[in-house]
Design an enzyme around this catalytic site. Structure first.
Site, PDB file in Angstrom:
ATOM      1  N   TYR A   1       0.826  -1.214   0.000  1.00 57.70           N
ATOM      2  CA  TYR A   1       0.000   0.000   0.000  1.00 57.70           C
ATOM      3  C   TYR A   1       0.862   1.267   0.000  1.00 57.70           C
ATOM      4  CZ  TYR A   1      -4.367  -2.539   0.634  1.00 57.70           C
ATOM      5  OH  TYR A   1      -5.453  -3.350   0.452  1.00 57.70           O
TER       6      TYR A   1
ATOM      7  N   GLU B   1       2.564 -30.391  17.514  1.00 63.53           N
ATOM      8  CA  GLU B   1       1.858 -29.828  16.359  1.00 63.53           C
ATOM      9  C   GLU B   1       0.636 -29.000  16.758  1.00 63.53           C
ATOM     10  OE1 GLU B   1       1.175 -32.784  13.350  1.00 63.53           O
ATOM     11  OE2 GLU B   1      -0.408 -31.625  12.371  1.00 63.53           O
TER      12      GLU B   1
ATOM     13  N   ASP C   1       1.468 -35.337  14.582  1.00 62.60           N
ATOM     14  CA  ASP C   1       0.563 -36.395  14.170  1.00 62.60           C
ATOM     15  C   ASP C   1       1.309 -37.440  13.332  1.00 62.60           C
ATOM     16  OD1 ASP C   1      -1.617 -35.256  15.394  1.00 62.60           O
ATOM     17  OD2 ASP C   1      -2.414 -34.325  13.577  1.00 62.60           O
TER      18      ASP C   1
END
Lengths: 357, 357
Positions: free
Chosen positions: A97, A187, A239
């Site tokens: 911007y 995790e 996991d």
């Protein structure tokens, strides 16, 4: 810390000189930019992470098609020089911007991101050192580590249950002291809060790091710095599926996309602490069937240089044969405390030597 | 805090009695469960948030199809009683795995989530009070507020640049003191860090809350409690698009999905501080064209009872006519400091009375 800022300023000045000096001698400026193409992303077996190779492209003011990009590089470089000088930071979105006020703008943010990466690879430093920050904060940290950020000093045992949140400006944070023997990353925030609640930080004398899924750049930088400065082992407990494996591997050996900054982000000595296919069998964990996408991802990983070691090759093969995956939280089958009372001690003792804990 | 736990235990005991007492008298137990169907979700004009109506369904042990669900409710209730008694918490995911050891299990997590919601609406308390927590942490908080969590007391000005992270267990946290005149919530961590960097917490004597997009339950609960206990105005400064509007509105008037707990989560006095369609015009902000999905979402919002007020109706109409949206960070067009030096003071003065700041 000051050194990194000074280094950034020196490198930015060097980039400016590379363009200015030829101009003053009425010659055509050229900049050599290391290639980020897949052909130039090389796995370094010694360093155990991805880095960029030697291939470079040339951007020249003598090439009409490259004039705009050269000008954009100068504008971004100038903006970064200002940021570092006044010790401020901006998000990539803010810079996009801000660029509305420049003589040379960008058509979209992808374009400004690309130019920023050009500068990163050309200077060999990360955007964070140039004052440009990602939007997102990093991981949560709980445990006996004392940090200082400007004039504020605090200990990550005394900031509430969610612990310390790693800011994007992690290199401005000084590690003042600590009393931990290891670092355990997990995790999910679910498991993070489990470890905090079961006082794992005392039982294992460990820092607990809640990764919140794929680790942010700030998280990877923090883990690398903690590994270097605390000189204690780093473990990653995720996991038991290809996505959990890869969240760990990106912390360990870096990503291909960030090959140019892996020397600051990768922690090659960090170790995967599970859940593995072997764990699924040994602990008789509740599982889900591997989906097609899991299977194809596992096959992809088995061909990836980062997974070349015997441990990974064995575990990937075993998971494919088993056809099943399991989450961290599946240990709750045996009660909420089981992962802290039984699983983690078993795994840590197996790695560090029997009866460490 | 103790009261909430005692209340939860009493309510759980009441639920058990409702089943046990008829059984002891050789009668068929029935439980009345408030309906969560859309027809029973009612916008309360006085309270200014969604709540559940009077409609109830009956679950009976005399109905073969309902026996399993009744048993599941008893098992979840029993698990929660244990949690509250030993002052622990578990994620919904952990409970799902723990249920593997129960006589009546669940086929999938959706089923266990539904039963948990049945208990929430039946008892009229939230799952957090029952020890069941969402996975995710809440917002980041920076500013002069002193909190206590168990034996740890800390001030959110002295926890590093990322501030205090609201934990899922927010009702265990005591607000000990504060020195702020208002609370400003912002949608993105990019703007949060901008406000911290520009010392907005001093300039506006404010708490800064970084929502991280759609506000988590813990964030909504924290904002509600801060509004009640600090007795200062709450402002929400989000992107100027239907998604930014709605992130604010869910904080203000709650969501339909959580109609049964909005009495604890909604902050009806909170005010939207921009970016509006009027701001886009007045500040000549960089914009993006509204996409089809933005337009249809805006039309949806204009028919939503929470948006009935004149302010929202005018701004939604104006944005649809303008055909454009703008992000918070687009104020950077005028420099990084503009939003803190000019925009926010203008807006706050307009709401609180000229020259408040």
């Amino acid at each position: 810390m000051i050194d990194r800022k000074q280094l950034a300023l020196n490198k930015l000045r060097g980039l400016g000189d590379e363009v200015l000096e030829p101009l003053l001698q009425e010659e055509v400026p050229n900049i050599k930019i290391p290639s980020r193409g897949t052909g130039n992303i090389i796995y370094n077996e010694d360093k155990r992470y991805f880095e960029l190779g030697e291939r470079k492209g040339t951007r020249s003011l003598g090439n009409v098609k490259q004039i705009k990009k050269m000008a954009q590089m100068m504008c971004v470089g100038n903006f970064c020089k200002e940021l570092v000088n006044i010790q401020k930071t901006a998000t990539m979105r803010e810079m996009y911007y801000v660029s509305e006020g420049w003589d040379v703008g960008f058509d979209n943010q992808q374009e400004s991101n690309n130019i920023t990466e050009d500068i990163e690879v050309t200077l060999g430093i990360s955007r964070e050192d140039l004052g440009l920050l990602p939007e997102e904060d990093g991981a949560a940290v709980y445990g006996d580590i004392t940090l200082r950020d400007e004039d504020v000093e605090f200990n990550a045992l005394r900031l509430g249950k969610s612990g310390y949140t790693i800011p994007p400006t992690v290199d401005d944070v000084e590690i003042v002291g600590h009393d931990v023997d290891r670092i355990i990353c997990v995790e999910t925030m679910g498991l993070y809060h489990r470890l905090v609640q079961e006082h794992a930080y005392e039982k294992f004398n460990t820092l607990i790091v809640g990764l919140k899924g794929q680790a942010a750049r700030a998280t990877r930088r923090f883990i690398r710095r903690a590994s270097d400065e605390l000189k204690v082992p780093v473990y990653i407990c995720n996991d038991g599926d290809p996505w959990g494996f890869h969240i760990a591997m990106v912390i360990i050996s870096g990503s291909a996309k960030l090959a140019h900054v892996n020397h600051d982000l990768a922690t090659p000595d960090a170790k995967f602490l599970g859940v593995t296919a072997s764990d699924i069998i040994n602990y008789d964990l509740p599982t889900d069937k591997l989906k097609d996408i899991d299977v194809s991802r596992l096959k992809e990983l088995s061909g990836d240089p980062r997974y070349r070691g015997k441990f990974w090759q064995t575990e990937i093969k075993k998971m494919l044969k088993l056809g099943k995956k399991a989450e961290q939280q599946s240990f709750s089958k045996y009660g909420l405390e089981y992962i802290v009372d039984t699983y983690l001690p078993n795994k840590i003792n197996a790695i560090e030597g029997e009866n460490t804990l």
